[in-house]
Design a protein around this motif. Structure first.
Motif, PDB file in Angstrom:
ATOM      1  N   ALA A  83      85.953  30.490  51.573  1.00  0.00           N
ATOM      2  CA  ALA A  83      87.019  29.995  53.473  1.00  0.00           C
ATOM      3  C   ALA A  83      85.843  29.304  53.450  1.00  0.00           C
ATOM      4  CB  ALA A  83      86.513  31.286  54.353  1.00  0.00           C
ATOM      5  N   GLU A  84      84.537  29.419  53.293  1.00  0.00           N
ATOM      6  CA  GLU A  84      84.038  28.209  53.875  1.00  0.00           C
ATOM      7  C   GLU A  84      83.578  26.258  53.616  1.00  0.00           C
ATOM      8  OE1 GLU A  84      78.614  27.553  54.458  1.00  0.00           O
ATOM      9  OE2 GLU A  84      79.792  28.529  53.613  1.00  0.00           O
ATOM     10  N   ALA A  85      84.889  26.903  51.704  1.00  0.00           N
ATOM     11  CA  ALA A  85      84.820  25.571  51.180  1.00  0.00           C
ATOM     12  C   ALA A  85      86.379  24.440  51.616  1.00  0.00           C
ATOM     13  CB  ALA A  85      84.356  25.323  50.129  1.00  0.00           C
ATOM     14  N   ILE A  86      86.678  25.122  52.470  1.00  0.00           N
ATOM     15  CA  ILE A  86      88.238  25.484  53.038  1.00  0.00           C
ATOM     16  C   ILE A  86      87.951  24.244  53.790  1.00  0.00           C
ATOM     17  CG2 ILE A  86      90.482  25.208  53.404  1.00  0.00           C
ATOM     18  CD1 ILE A  86      90.776  28.038  51.880  1.00  0.00           C
ATOM     19  N   PRO A  87      87.988  22.910  54.514  1.00  0.00           N
ATOM     20  CA  PRO A  87      88.055  22.245  55.393  1.00  0.00           C
ATOM     21  C   PRO A  87      89.575  22.278  55.755  1.00  0.00           C
ATOM     22  CG  PRO A  87      87.821  20.799  53.265  1.00  0.00           C
ATOM     23  CD  PRO A  87      89.040  22.017  53.094  1.00  0.00           C
ATOM     24  N   THR A  88      89.070  21.960  57.188  1.00  0.00           N
ATOM     25  CA  THR A  88      89.756  22.581  58.451  1.00  0.00           C
ATOM     26  C   THR A  88      91.154  21.335  59.065  1.00  0.00           C
ATOM     27  OG1 THR A  88      88.589  22.834  60.100  1.00  0.00           O
ATOM     28  CG2 THR A  88      89.008  24.714  59.119  1.00  0.00           C
ATOM     29  N   THR A  89      90.602  19.855  59.345  1.00  0.00           N
ATOM     30  CA  THR A  89      91.367  19.205  59.281  1.00  0.00           C
ATOM     31  C   THR A  89      92.187  18.527  59.036  1.00  0.00           C
ATOM     32  OG1 THR A  89      89.092  17.935  60.111  1.00  0.00           O
ATOM     33  CG2 THR A  89      90.620  16.917  60.251  1.00  0.00           C
ATOM     34  N   GLN A  90      93.544  18.623  59.794  1.00  0.00           N
ATOM     35  CA  GLN A  90      95.287  18.677  59.161  1.00  0.00           C
ATOM     36  C   GLN A  90      95.402  17.376  59.655  1.00  0.00           C
ATOM     37  OE1 GLN A  90      96.062  19.663  56.537  1.00  0.00           O
ATOM     38  NE2 GLN A  90      95.691  21.507  56.855  1.00  0.00           N
ATOM     39  N   LEU A  91      96.227  16.358  59.688  1.00  0.00           N
ATOM     40  CA  LEU A  91      96.661  15.422  60.302  1.00  0.00           C
ATOM     41  C   LEU A  91      97.152  15.697  61.911  1.00  0.00           C
ATOM     42  CD1 LEU A  91      99.616  14.302  57.729  1.00  0.00           C
ATOM     43  CD2 LEU A  91      97.610  13.381  58.407  1.00  0.00           C
ATOM     44  N   ASP A 117      95.949   7.526  59.645  1.00  0.00           N
ATOM     45  CA  ASP A 117      95.988   8.529  59.649  1.00  0.00           C
ATOM     46  C   ASP A 117      94.876   9.213  58.279  1.00  0.00           C
ATOM     47  OD1 ASP A 117      96.552   8.280  62.674  1.00  0.00           O
ATOM     48  OD2 ASP A 117      98.917   8.733  61.901  1.00  0.00           O
ATOM     49  N   LEU A 118      96.038   9.199  57.296  1.00  0.00           N
ATOM     50  CA  LEU A 118      95.455  10.113  56.222  1.00  0.00           C
ATOM     51  C   LEU A 118      93.852   9.563  55.571  1.00  0.00           C
ATOM     52  CD1 LEU A 118      98.241   9.933  53.761  1.00  0.00           C
ATOM     53  CD2 LEU A 118      97.648  11.288  54.529  1.00  0.00           C
ATOM     54  N   VAL A 119      93.661   8.361  55.925  1.00  0.00           N
ATOM     55  CA  VAL A 119      92.639   8.225  55.854  1.00  0.00           C
ATOM     56  C   VAL A 119      91.275   8.951  56.840  1.00  0.00           C
ATOM     57  CG1 VAL A 119      90.618   6.314  55.490  1.00  0.00           C
ATOM     58  CG2 VAL A 119      93.472   6.272  54.242  1.00  0.00           C
ATOM     59  N   LYS A 120      92.038   8.051  57.487  1.00  0.00           N
ATOM     60  CA  LYS A 120      91.194   9.420  58.737  1.00  0.00           C
ATOM     61  C   LYS A 120      90.644  10.984  58.564  1.00  0.00           C
ATOM     62  CE  LYS A 120      91.512   5.781  62.368  1.00  0.00           C
ATOM     63  NZ  LYS A 120      92.107   5.916  63.861  1.00  0.00           N
ATOM     64  N   ALA A 121      92.052  11.546  58.251  1.00  0.00           N
ATOM     65  CA  ALA A 121      91.954  13.147  58.196  1.00  0.00           C
ATOM     66  C   ALA A 121      91.096  13.279  56.493  1.00  0.00           C
ATOM     67  CB  ALA A 121      93.602  13.330  57.341  1.00  0.00           C
ATOM     68  N   GLY A 181     102.818  20.931  69.144  1.00  0.00           N
ATOM     69  CA  GLY A 181     101.671  21.182  68.517  1.00  0.00           C
ATOM     70  C   GLY A 181     102.013  22.160  67.032  1.00  0.00           C
ATOM     71  N   VAL A 182     102.090  23.969  67.207  1.00  0.00           N
ATOM     72  CA  VAL A 182     102.905  24.190  65.926  1.00  0.00           C
ATOM     73  C   VAL A 182     103.687  23.859  65.672  1.00  0.00           C
ATOM     74  CG1 VAL A 182     103.390  26.782  65.754  1.00  0.00           C
ATOM     75  CG2 VAL A 182     101.956  26.429  67.508  1.00  0.00           C
ATOM     76  N   VAL A 183     104.796  23.648  65.744  1.00  0.00           N
ATOM     77  CA  VAL A 183     105.982  22.671  64.975  1.00  0.00           C
ATOM     78  C   VAL A 183     105.808  21.874  64.774  1.00  0.00           C
ATOM     79  CG1 VAL A 183     107.844  21.946  65.434  1.00  0.00           C
ATOM     80  CG2 VAL A 183     107.456  23.656  66.726  1.00  0.00           C
ATOM     81  N   ALA A 184     104.343  21.073  65.159  1.00  0.00           N
ATOM     82  CA  ALA A 184     104.568  19.645  64.384  1.00  0.00           C
ATOM     83  C   ALA A 184     103.059  19.976  63.012  1.00  0.00           C
ATOM     84  CB  ALA A 184     103.423  18.575  65.545  1.00  0.00           C
ATOM     85  N   ARG A 185     102.600  20.999  63.454  1.00  0.00           N
ATOM     86  CA  ARG A 185     101.534  21.307  62.348  1.00  0.00           C
ATOM     87  C   ARG A 185     102.253  21.946  61.478  1.00  0.00           C
ATOM     88  NH1 ARG A 185      96.205  22.420  61.606  1.00  0.00           N
ATOM     89  NH2 ARG A 185      95.555  21.680  64.032  1.00  0.00           N
TER      90      ARG A 185
END
Length: 546
Positions: free
Chosen positions: A532-540, A47-51, A16-20
């Motif tokens: 910080a609060e304005a930075i989304p956390t979701t990644q691919l 995937d991109l659109v969902k992200a 997971g770390v490598v992939a991220r």
């Protein structure tokens, strides 16, 4: 057994770390990085659109409530899936194949796709446009995915004394670099969305400052093209003499890709038929040595006349450092290199005269062109009456009568009379003949450079000439916070501001090169992130396979 369980858990965590780490960070992801991942099969356009949809959901109406997006495209996932299949079967159409693009909500998309085109006004909600905008047709032909519609200053900030980024439909869009900071208008949502990776890239429009300023305030690269380089067909208008469509992105390289695709002639916009052909590949301008041997002028009379920013001392201090960087990159800085018309531009009312007349004529034509419009509004006069009749929808907090004054002034005009044509001719004389072109010729310059905030945009606006903007700096943490509107502040700690390169008609190729050289040397965008609060956390990695 416990050892095996621990081993599998550790391996899964490591993968997971490598992939991220291997996948592009959507906060900064470039078109090149996204295409590389799509080509390698690391992720899909679906995937991109969902992200991006997930990232929008985190911060648009929740959390910091940035209100950058009016609506997502309900057809985006279907379109993405088809483009993924096409990639597998026959390859990419272009550098934008399968890349999500966000549109300012004055850029038309066919209603059958499921989105509105409203300029932020309830008077246009569920209206049916006759066709996609010209630039949208080019994006679709290139394989781009229309991700959604961005909030904006309603009617591209032509209602009157309203805060930048406010629309009836979207409410108050705010900057991601400081809570409730001014995003600048009118392409405010496009700017905020690009700044924190709610989209791969976005489009804005500019009449006077509306690509340049959101790019400046949101730590972005923006290109305001020459009027006639990109089509305005299918764009809710202010003025055919000043309106232009351009990219707002996180890098000059991305902006160059987008501009190369959306530029070009369109039979539905006769201004575009006068542009030089063929359309350049603007990515070929991306040269780190582009400033070497060039002469760059500083038209100081422009920002000495600036009543908007008050010739901000901190901005000027950082600007002087930028001039040193430009010199270090091999350019000769000619300082000052003033526009002969600078003082006249500062007091001229001719821009207002032209815009008021054009807006009434062209907005009436827009309403008349609609296949249907449930609100019943069919003209500017109807729009004013609609706003008056629907204060809960169309009056912002602490609304005042002057908030509607531009619409009222425009409605009072009587068409293209002698006064109008005289004002139009005077604009061209001030902006071009005795303005930008005069300075370029007198001082033998390749371009002009100025801080982006404020009066910088006016000469290019009335001339119809291009501006390319890149990040310049950020306000210090001890800056005095000031009100910019009923719900916004500017300046504020950490809020960005930009640097603008200006040139003559159709000089975008050179300006892109100069801005790229400066950007690559300074890497200013990377010096500070949003709060910080304005930075989304979701990644691919959170989307793939789920």
């Amino acid at each position: 057994m416990k050892v095996l369980t621990w081993l599998f858990a550790t391996c899964a965590l490591s993968v997971g770390v490598v992939a991220r780490n291997a996948l592009p960070d959507l906060y900064e992801a470039s078109i090149v990085e996204l295409q590389a991942g799509l080509d390698a099969g690391d992720f899909t356009s679906v995937d991109l659109v969902k992200a991006y949809f997930a990232r929008i959901a985190e911060v648009n109406l929740k959390g910091p409530q940035l209100r950058a997006i009016l609506e997502n495209n309900p057809s985006a996932l279907t379109e993405a899936a088809a483009l993924d299949q096409e990639r597998k079967k026959s390859g990419k159409r272009s550098a934008l194949h399968g890349i999500p693009v966000l549109l300012k909500d004055n850029i038309a998309t066919v209603a059958s796709e499921g989105m509105n085109t409203t300029a932020g006004s309830f008077s246009l909600l569920k209206s049916v446009v006759p066709d996609d905008a010209g630039v949208v047709k080019r994006l679709r032909a290139a394989g781009a995915i229309i991700l959604g519609k961005a909030n904006l200053s309603e009617f591209a900030h032509f209602r009157g004394n309203l805060a930048s980024g406010w629309s009836g439909r979207g409410g108050q869009c705010t900057n991601a670099y400081f809570p409730h900071a001014d995003p600048c208008g009118s392409s405010s949502g496009s700017g905020v969305a690009s700044s924190i990776g709610l989209t791969a890239v976005s489009l804005g429009t500019e009449t006077d400052g509306s690509i340049t300023c959101p790019s400046s305030n949101n730590n972005l690269a923006g290109i305001k093209p020459t009027v006639g380089l990109t089509s305005r067909a299918g764009v809710i208008p202010i003025s055919e003499h000043q309106d232009t469509v351009g990219p707002i992105t996180r890098s000059i390289a991305d902006a160059a890709v987008v501009l190369s695709i959306i530029a070009g002639p369109d039979p539905n916009d006769n201004f575009t038929l006068a542009q030089p052909t063929p359309v350049p590949d603007f990515t070929k301008a991306l040269n780190k040595n582009a400033l070497k041997g060039k002469r760059i002028g500083v038209p100081r009379r422009v920002f000495l006349n600036d009543t908007i920013t008050g010739n901000d001392p901190f901005v000027n201090q950082v600007f002087e450092q930028a001039l040193d960087t430009i010199r270090a990159l091999g350019a000769t800085v000619v300082d000052p290199a003033d526009l002969p018309s600078a003082d006249e531009i500062a007091v001229s009312g001719n821009e207002t005269t032209v815009l008021d007349v054009d807006f009434k004529i062209q907005l009436d034509a827009w309403y008349a062109s609609l296949k249907s419009n449930p609100s019943g509004v069919r003209s500017l006069a109807d729009l004013i009456a609609f706003n008056d009749a629907n204060p809960a929808l169309e009056e912002p907090p602490r609304f005042e009568d002057q908030s509607e004054h531009r619409l009222i002034e425009s409605e009072a005009t009587t068409g293209m009379n002698a006064t109008y044509f005289q004002a139009l001719a005077f604009n061209k004389d001030l902006g071009r003949t005795r303005g930008i072109d005069a300075a370029l010729q007198q001082f033998k310059l390749d371009a002009l450079v100025l801080p982006a905030p404020g009066f910088t945009t006016v000469p290019a606006a009335i001339a119809g000439y291009p501006i390319v903007t890149v990040p310049l700096g950020f306000y210090p943490d001890n800056v005095t916070i000031a009100l910019a509107g009923p719900e916004t502040v500017y300046p504020a700690p950490g809020v960005p501001f930009g640097l603008s390169f200006l040139g003559t008609a159709f000089s975008e190729f050179d300006l892109v090169g100069f801005a790229f050289a400066y950007e690559q040397k300074t890497q200013t965008r990377l010096a500070r992130k949003a709060f910080a609060e304005a930075i989304p956390t979701t990644q691919l990695i959170d989307i793939i396979g789920k």
